[in-house]
Design a protein around this motif. Structure first.
Motif, PDB file in Angstrom:
ATOM      1  N   UNK A 434      -7.458   5.813   1.763  1.00 20.79           N
ATOM      2  CA  UNK A 434      -6.621   4.635   1.517  1.00 20.79           C
ATOM      3  C   UNK A 434      -6.951   4.007   0.162  1.00 20.79           C
ATOM      4  N   UNK A 435      -8.247   3.946  -0.141  1.00 19.03           N
ATOM      5  CA  UNK A 435      -8.648   3.386  -1.443  1.00 19.03           C
ATOM      6  C   UNK A 435      -8.116   4.275  -2.575  1.00 19.03           C
ATOM      7  N   UNK A 436      -8.220   5.596  -2.388  1.00 22.02           N
ATOM      8  CA  UNK A 436      -7.723   6.515  -3.412  1.00 22.02           C
ATOM      9  C   UNK A 436      -6.212   6.362  -3.575  1.00 22.02           C
ATOM     10  N   UNK A 455      -6.958  14.676   5.620  1.00 19.99           N
ATOM     11  CA  UNK A 455      -6.943  13.642   4.576  1.00 19.99           C
ATOM     12  C   UNK A 455      -5.607  13.639   3.839  1.00 19.99           C
ATOM     13  N   UNK A 456      -5.060  14.797   3.559  1.00 20.09           N
ATOM     14  CA  UNK A 456      -3.739  14.860   2.916  1.00 20.09           C
ATOM     15  C   UNK A 456      -2.673  14.235   3.813  1.00 20.09           C
ATOM     16  N   UNK A 457      -2.747  14.521   5.097  1.00 22.18           N
ATOM     17  CA  UNK A 457      -1.750  13.940   6.012  1.00 22.18           C
ATOM     18  C   UNK A 457      -1.840  12.422   5.994  1.00 22.18           C
ATOM     19  N   UNK A 462       0.225   6.965   4.584  1.00 20.69           N
ATOM     20  CA  UNK A 462       0.018   5.571   4.188  1.00 20.69           C
ATOM     21  C   UNK A 462       0.860   5.184   2.960  1.00 20.69           C
ATOM     22  N   UNK A 463       1.627   6.119   2.428  1.00 26.08           N
ATOM     23  CA  UNK A 463       2.481   5.787   1.282  1.00 26.08           C
ATOM     24  C   UNK A 463       3.631   4.883   1.734  1.00 26.08           C
ATOM     25  N   UNK A 464       3.766   3.745   1.092  1.00 28.26           N
ATOM     26  CA  UNK A 464       4.971   2.931   1.321  1.00 28.26           C
ATOM     27  C   UNK A 464       5.882   3.100   0.118  1.00 28.26           C
ATOM     28  N   UNK A 491       9.724  15.413   5.854  1.00 32.14           N
ATOM     29  CA  UNK A 491      10.185  14.224   6.568  1.00 32.14           C
ATOM     30  C   UNK A 491      10.332  13.047   5.595  1.00 32.14           C
ATOM     31  N   UNK A 492       9.355  12.892   4.737  1.00 33.26           N
ATOM     32  CA  UNK A 492       9.418  11.821   3.734  1.00 33.26           C
ATOM     33  C   UNK A 492      10.524  12.097   2.722  1.00 33.26           C
ATOM     34  N   UNK A 493      10.742  13.371   2.418  1.00 31.62           N
ATOM     35  CA  UNK A 493      11.789  13.725   1.459  1.00 31.62           C
ATOM     36  C   UNK A 493      13.167  13.348   1.997  1.00 31.62           C
ATOM     37  N   UNK A 494      13.367  13.540   3.296  1.00 30.53           N
ATOM     38  CA  UNK A 494      14.638  13.157   3.897  1.00 30.53           C
ATOM     39  C   UNK A 494      14.796  11.636   3.816  1.00 30.53           C
TER      40      UNK A 494
END
Ligand code: BES
Ligand code: ZN
Length: 559
Positions: A434-436, A455-457, A462-464, A491-494
Motif C-alpha cells: 500500500x505504501x509503495x 502482492x501484485x494482486x 488498492x488502485x483507485x 476486470x479493471x480494464x473493462x
C-alpha cells in the motif's frame, strides 16, 4: 431431508454401485449400465434421480416409470421392486445435454489431436450421467468399468484395480468422477502423481512438486490421509472451476500452472477436502459451508506450514477483502452461512460466503480458544464424523459440547454479514504494498522485483481510479502469464474502458471457461451499452467452448 433429491433414502438406501460404461466420443454419449445394491427390502419402490437420461431397461425389477422433468431436479425414476430384492440394474445412455459431462473437440485440448471428456458431478449433476440417489446424505461404495477408444486413457476418482476402478470408502454421489483423453501420468512422490495431456505434463509436475509436503502438513495436524493415493488431473481450460476434490484424484484447471507455484493454494484446498468434505460431508447443500468454510481454513493452515506465515497472511487478507466486495452485491439472504435453497439450484449458493465467512468463523474460534485446543477439536471432529454426512446442527451440537465459547454462533450461521468481533486477518507485506502504491501514484519509481503474485494482486486491488496506461507501461500487466493477475487486470480494464487490453480480454474469454473469472468480467461488461454489445459479441463465439455450468451463469448475465 434433502430438497434437491427425489430419492427417499429413508425407505430404501442404496449402498453400492457397479458402473459399466462405454465412452462414445462419436455420439458424445456414455452408454452402459449401473447396478445398484441395497439392503433386501419389502418396500414397493426405489426412487432414483435422473436428468436427461435415456433409460433402456431395468433388470431384476417389476417395472419402472420416469416421472415429469423438473427444471432443477430432473426426473424421478420410480422402479417397482420385487419383494425381497436387493439389487436392480439400469441400462441407459446419457444424452449430449448431460450437464455433468463436458465433451471437448480436439481444438479445445492442449494437444489438439484427441477429444476429451470429463465429468463434474457437484452439486447435483451426477444424475445427468448416472441414475442414482443423488444426495450428499447418501454414501455409497462403487466399482467402475470404463471403455474408451484405443489410444485414449480413462481415469476415475477411485482406486485403480487392474482393469477397473473401485472406491471402498462410502462417498456421496457428487464425488463420483470420470475423465478420458490423451492422458499421461507422472509420479510426484510415494503416494501422489499427476495426470495431464503430454504437452502439459512437465509444467504440471513442476508446479505441483510440493504435494507430498502438503499431505504431510495436514496429516500432522488432522490425522492420516485415508484415501490411499492422492493424484491430480489437469483438465483443459474450459473446466468451470479452479479445482474439484474428487477422491484420490483432484480435478484442476490448467490456469493454476503459473510456473512459480504461486497459485498452488488450490492444491492445498482440494487436498484439504480429503478431510473436510470427503471424510465429513455436508448432508444437504444448505450445509455447504461445512465443506467449504472448513476447507478454506485448512487450506490456509497448509499454506502457513509449507510456505510460511507471510504467504498465509496475504492469502487470508485477499480472501477477507474479496468477501466484503462480493457480499456487498448479494441479497441479505445469501450473506448467511446456512442457506435457504428452496426452489433454487444449489450451484447458486456457491458464493464466497460459505468459503470465506465460514473460514473466518473457524479462525475466530481458533483465536478464542487457542490454536492447540482448536486443532485438537478439529482432529477429533474428523475422527468422530469420519465417513458421515452431517448437518449444521450436528456440527453445532458437537462444538458446543466439546468446545464451549462465548462466540455468537447463531449470528454467524443464521444472520447476514460478518459479526463485529470476527478475527481480522492482517498482512504486513500488504502494508508495504500500500505504501509503495502511494509512492508510485506520486510519480516515484518503486522496487517490485521481489513481489509475489499475492502482492501484485493487492497492488492492483488498492488502485483507485487506476492510471491504466501508466500501470501497463511500467508493469506490463497485459502480457502477464499469471491467470489471477491477468484476470484482475482485465476486470479493471473493462471498468476503465482501457481499450489496449481488449484483444487480451477477448482472447481470455474465448479460451478460459473458469466461472470465477468469467462471471465478474461479464458482469462488469454488462454495465455499459458499449460493454453489453462487446460481451454479447464475444459470448456468441465463446459460448460453445464453455461448460454447461458456465453457460447457465453467463446466459443469465447477458440475457
Ligand atoms: N468443491 C468446490 C467446487 C464446487 C463447488 C463445484 C460447488 C461445484 C459446486 C472446490 O473445492 C472449490 O472450492 N473450488 C474453488 C477453488 C478454491 C481454491 C476456492 C474454485 O473452483 O474456485
Ligand atoms: Zn472447495
Amino acid at each position: 431431508m434433502d430438497i434437491h433429491s427425489w430419492s427417499q433414502p429413508e425407505l430404501v438406501r442404496v449402498r453400492h454401485l457397479e458402473l459399466d460404461l462405454d465412452v462414445r466420443f462419436d455420439r458424445k454419449i456414455l452408454e452402459g449400465s449401473v447396478t445398484l445394491h441395497f439392503d433386501p427390502t419389502t418396500e414397493p419402490q426405489l426412487v432414483l434421480d435422473t436428468r436427461d437420461l435415456e433409460i433402456h431397461s431395468v433388470e431384476n425389477a417389476a417395472g419402472f416409470e420416469l416421472g415429469a422433468r423438473d427444471p432443477i431436479l430432473g426426473s424421478p425414476l420410480r422402479i417397482r421392486l420385487s419383494p425381497g430384492a436387493g439389487w436392480v440394474r439400469v441400462r441407459y445412455s446419457t444424452t449430449p445435454a448431460a450437464t455433468g459431462l463436458q465433451w471437448l473437440d480436439p481444438p479445445q485440448t492442449a494437444g489438439k489431436r484427441y477429444p476429451f471428456l470429463y465429468s463434474q458431478s457437484q452439486a447435483i449433476h451426477a444424475r445427468s450421467w448416472i441414475p442414482l440417489q443423488d444426495s450428499p446424505g447418501v454414501r455409497i461404495t462403487f466399482e467402475g468399468r470404463v471403455r474408451v477408444p484405443s489410444g485414449l486413457h480413462a481415469v476415475m476418482a477411485a482406486e485403480r484395480a487392474g482393469e477397473h476402478f473401485r472406491m471402498q470408502h462410502p462417498v456421496p454421489s457428487y464425488l463420483i468422477a470420470l475423465a478420458a483423453g490423451d492422458l499421461e501420468f507422472r509420479p510426484l512422490g510415494e503416494r501422489s502423481g499427476v495426470f495431464a495431456e503430454p504437452a502439459l505434463l512437465d509444467a504440471a509436475a513442476r508446479e505441483f512438486a510440493d504435494t507430498e509436503a502438503m499431505m504431510r502438513a495436514v496429516e500432522e495436524m488432522y490425522g492420516p490421509y485415508r484415501w490411499g493415493r492422492y493424484d491430480l488431473l489437469v483438465l483443459p481450460p474450459s473446466f468451470p472451476f479452479g479445482g474439484m476434490e474428487n477422491p484420490c484424484l483432484t480435478f484442476a484447471t490448467p490456469t493454476i500452472l503459473a510456473g512459480d507455484k504461486s497459485l498452488v493454494s488450490l492444491v492445498a484446498h482440494e487436498l484439504a477436502h480429503s478431510w473436510s468434505g470427503n471424510l465429513v460431508t455436508n448432508a444437504t447443500w444448505s450445509d455447504f459451508w461445512l465443506n467449504e468454510g472448513f476447507t478454506v481454513y485448512l487450506e490456509r493452515r497448509i499454506i502457513e506450514k509449507v510456505y510460511g506465515p507471510a504467504r498465509e497472511q496475504m492469502e487470508a487478507s485477499l480472501g477477507r477483502r474479496e468477501l466484503d466486495r462480493e457480499m456487498a452485491s448479494l441479497p441479505e439472504a445469501d450473506r448467511v452461512l446456512h442457506l435457504n435453497l428452496e426452489a433454487r439450484d444449489p450451484d447458486d449458493g456457491c458464493t464466497l460466503v460459505p468459503y470465506e465467512k465460514g473460514a473466518l468463523l473457524l479462525r475466530t474460534i481458533e483465536r478464542e480458544v487457542g490454536r492447540e485446543r482448536f486443532d485438537a477439536f478439529l482432529r477429533s471432529y474428523f475422527d468422530h464424523f469420519a465417513f458421515q454426512s452431517i448437518t449444521t446442527a450436528d456440527f453445532l451440537d458437537y462444538l458446543r459440547r466439546e468446545l464451549p465459547t462465548a462466540i455468537p454462533l447463531e449470528d454467524w450461521i443464521f444472520k447476514p454479514g460478518v459479526p463485529p468481533d470476527a478475527a481480522d486477518p492482517h498482512s504486513g507485506a500488504f502494508a508495504l504494498v500500500e505504501a509503495a502504491a502511494t509512492r508510485w501514484r506520486q510519480g516515484h519509481a518503486i522496487e517490485t522485483g521481489h513481489w509475489t503474485t499475492q502482492e501484485w494482486l493487492h497492488f492492483l486491488r488498492v488502485q483507485e481510479n487506476p492510471e491504466m496506461a501508466r500501470l501497463d507501461r511500467d508493469f506490463h500487466f497485459s502480457q502477464t502469464g499469471n491467470s489471477e493477475i491477468l484476470h484482475q487486470w482485465l476486470l479493471m480494464s473493462v471498468r476503465a474502458q482501457y481499450e489496449p487490453a481488449y484483444p487480451a480480454l477477448e482472447h481470455f474469454l474465448c479460451t478460459v471457461g473458469r466461472r470465477k473469472f468469467l462471471k465478474p468480467i461479464y458482469t462488469e461488461l454488462m454495465k455499459t451499452s458499449e460493454g453489453r454489445e462487446r460481451a454479447r459479441r464475444i459470448y456468441r463465439h465463446a459460448r460453445a467452448g464453455y461448460h454447461h455450468i458456465a453457460q447457465a451463469t453467463i446466459d443469465a448475465l447477458t440475457a
